[in-house]
Design an enzyme around this catalytic site. Structure first.
Site, PDB file in Angstrom:
ATOM      1  CG  ASP A  32      -9.805 -37.970   0.148  1.00 42.60           C
ATOM      2  OD1 ASP A  32      -9.225 -38.871   0.950  1.00 42.60           O
ATOM      3  OD2 ASP A  32     -10.376 -38.354  -0.597  1.00 42.60           O
ATOM      4  CG  HIS A  49      -3.592 -39.322   8.884  1.00 42.78           C
ATOM      5  ND1 HIS A  49      -3.627 -38.486   7.765  1.00 42.78           N
ATOM      6  CD2 HIS A  49      -3.859 -39.767   9.445  1.00 42.78           C
ATOM      7  CE1 HIS A  49      -5.156 -39.020   7.230  1.00 42.78           C
ATOM      8  NE2 HIS A  49      -4.800 -40.358   8.997  1.00 42.78           N
ATOM      9  CG  LEU A 143      -4.940 -17.019   5.608  1.00 40.56           C
ATOM     10  CD1 LEU A 143      -5.158 -17.373   4.237  1.00 40.56           C
ATOM     11  CD2 LEU A 143      -3.251 -18.335   5.125  1.00 40.56           C
TER      12      LEU A 143
HETATM   13  C1  FPP Z   1      -8.039 -37.362   4.375  1.00 42.26           C
HETATM   14  O1  FPP Z   1      -7.086 -38.634   4.023  1.00 42.26           O
HETATM   15  C2  FPP Z   1      -7.474 -37.170   5.663  1.00 42.26           C
HETATM   16  C3  FPP Z   1      -7.345 -37.113   6.521  1.00 42.26           C
HETATM   17  C4  FPP Z   1      -9.083 -37.298   7.133  1.00 42.26           C
HETATM   18  C5  FPP Z   1      -6.878 -36.360   8.180  1.00 42.26           C
HETATM   19  C6  FPP Z   1      -6.464 -35.098   7.040  1.00 42.26           C
HETATM   20  C7  FPP Z   1      -5.537 -33.759   8.304  1.00 42.26           C
HETATM   21  C8  FPP Z   1      -4.518 -33.751   7.648  1.00 42.26           C
HETATM   22  C9  FPP Z   1      -4.188 -33.258   6.501  1.00 42.26           C
HETATM   23  C10 FPP Z   1      -3.183 -33.643   8.764  1.00 42.26           C
HETATM   24  C11 FPP Z   1      -3.399 -31.936   9.320  1.00 42.26           C
HETATM   25  C12 FPP Z   1      -4.562 -31.508  10.339  1.00 42.26           C
HETATM   26  C13 FPP Z   1      -3.573 -30.527  10.943  1.00 42.26           C
HETATM   27  C14 FPP Z   1      -4.639 -30.290  12.252  1.00 42.26           C
HETATM   28  C15 FPP Z   1      -2.287 -29.705  10.813  1.00 42.26           C
HETATM   29  P1  FPP Z   1      -7.800 -40.420   4.008  1.00 42.26           P
HETATM   30  O2  FPP Z   1      -6.535 -41.103   5.466  1.00 42.26           O
HETATM   31  O3  FPP Z   1      -8.746 -40.416   4.018  1.00 42.26           O
HETATM   32  O4  FPP Z   1      -6.881 -40.927   2.637  1.00 42.26           O
HETATM   33  P2  FPP Z   1      -7.367 -42.175   2.413  1.00 42.26           P
HETATM   34  O5  FPP Z   1      -8.621 -42.350   1.554  1.00 42.26           O
HETATM   35  O6  FPP Z   1      -6.699 -42.146   0.611  1.00 42.26           O
HETATM   36  O7  FPP Z   1      -7.427 -43.623   3.133  1.00 42.26           O
END
Ligand code: FPP
Length: 252
Positions: A32, A49, A143
């Protein structure tokens, strides 16, 4: 008698962890804070991201070096479709970029890719790259890098219940005889074991519909660091804390 030290034992000892106390076999992470990380830097959310994707690579290497068996990462929830189209499009393209650039290393490092979630609703390019990654790493025995992609915990339990009861009815068995094991066999994580440790970054203290069944006895670790800033040291701190927890599974 000296115990033979494997490379992973050496890595564990060099990290400052105990190789006498158990490490989690299965770590699950709610990644997150990508959006907040980007906002702080006046960047578009998708930049968070992309930076998060690099941390996925780092954590995969680190977990594998310590001999962790399964690393489950919450990459996209069944609720994330509600985000703006351009963000959803970006998140659906990330696995393509990730696997295109990282598969040779995953194969080299003996990491097997798995994906749990409702794959049929993924766009074709995402599904194709996911299926290619699974195929190209299927022989790997190190893994398991398990992505939760288009995944939701309640939907998973509901699907498992439907499948298990349908099977019971087909076999003429009484529904009253249904056990937890019967449901578990139909969960998307079947065979990977329950997470021993759940980590959530970015300071939120909730599960957000993640692995509701499987997290029943997991240890929880919440850290106020945005995912793109999460480091090997942060994972190490979580593991040190895990080694100091006493797990009783409802016993004494
Ligand atoms: C939550 O942060 C994150 C996500 C919904 C996406 C997670 C994806 C990645 C870390 C990229 C890696 C993926 C792959 C397939 C390699 P948020 O956007 O909700 O953060 P916020 O709460 O600060 O808005």
């Amino acid at each position: 008698m000296f115990k033979k030290l494997f490379k992973q034992d050496e890595n564990i000892i060099n990290s400052g962890l105990s190789n006498e106390l158990p490490l989690p076999k299965h770590i699950a992470i709610i990644m997150d804070g990508n959006g907040r990380w980007a906002k702080k830097r006046f960047l578009p959310r998708v930049a968070g991201h992309r930076a998060g994707m690099d941390v996925v690579k780092k954590m995969t290497r680190y977990a594998n070096s310590l001999g962790i068996k399964v690393l489950t990462l919450y990459a996209f929830s069944t609720e994330n479709w509600k985000r703006p189209n351009d963000e959803v499009d970006f998140l659906m393209k990330l696995p393509v970029e990730f696997f295109d650039t990282f598969i040779p290393e995953l194969v080299e490092e003996n990491v097997r890719v798995n994906v749990m979630g409702y794959r049929d609703s993924l766009p074709k390019h995402t599904l194709d790259s996911v299926e290619r990654a699974i195929e190209q790493t299927k022989h790997c025995t190190g893994l398991v890098l398990n992505f939760a992609l288009n995944y939701g915990g309640r939907a998973e339990i509901l699907t498992a219940m439907k499948e298990a009861t349908a099977e019971f009815i087909k076999d003429g068995k009484e529904i009253d005889k249904l056990t937890e094991d019967d449901i578990e066999k139909h969960l998307m994580s079947y065979g990977l074991g329950d997470p021993d440790l759940l980590i959530r970054t970015s300071g939120e203290i909730r599960l957000s519909n993640f692995m509701l069944w499987q997290l029943a006895y997991s240890e929880f670790y919440f850290i106020d660091v945005h995912w793109p800033d999460f480091s090997e040291e942060n994972l190490l701190e979580a593991l040190l804390e895990y080694q100091n927890r006493s797990r009783r599974f409802g016993g004494l």
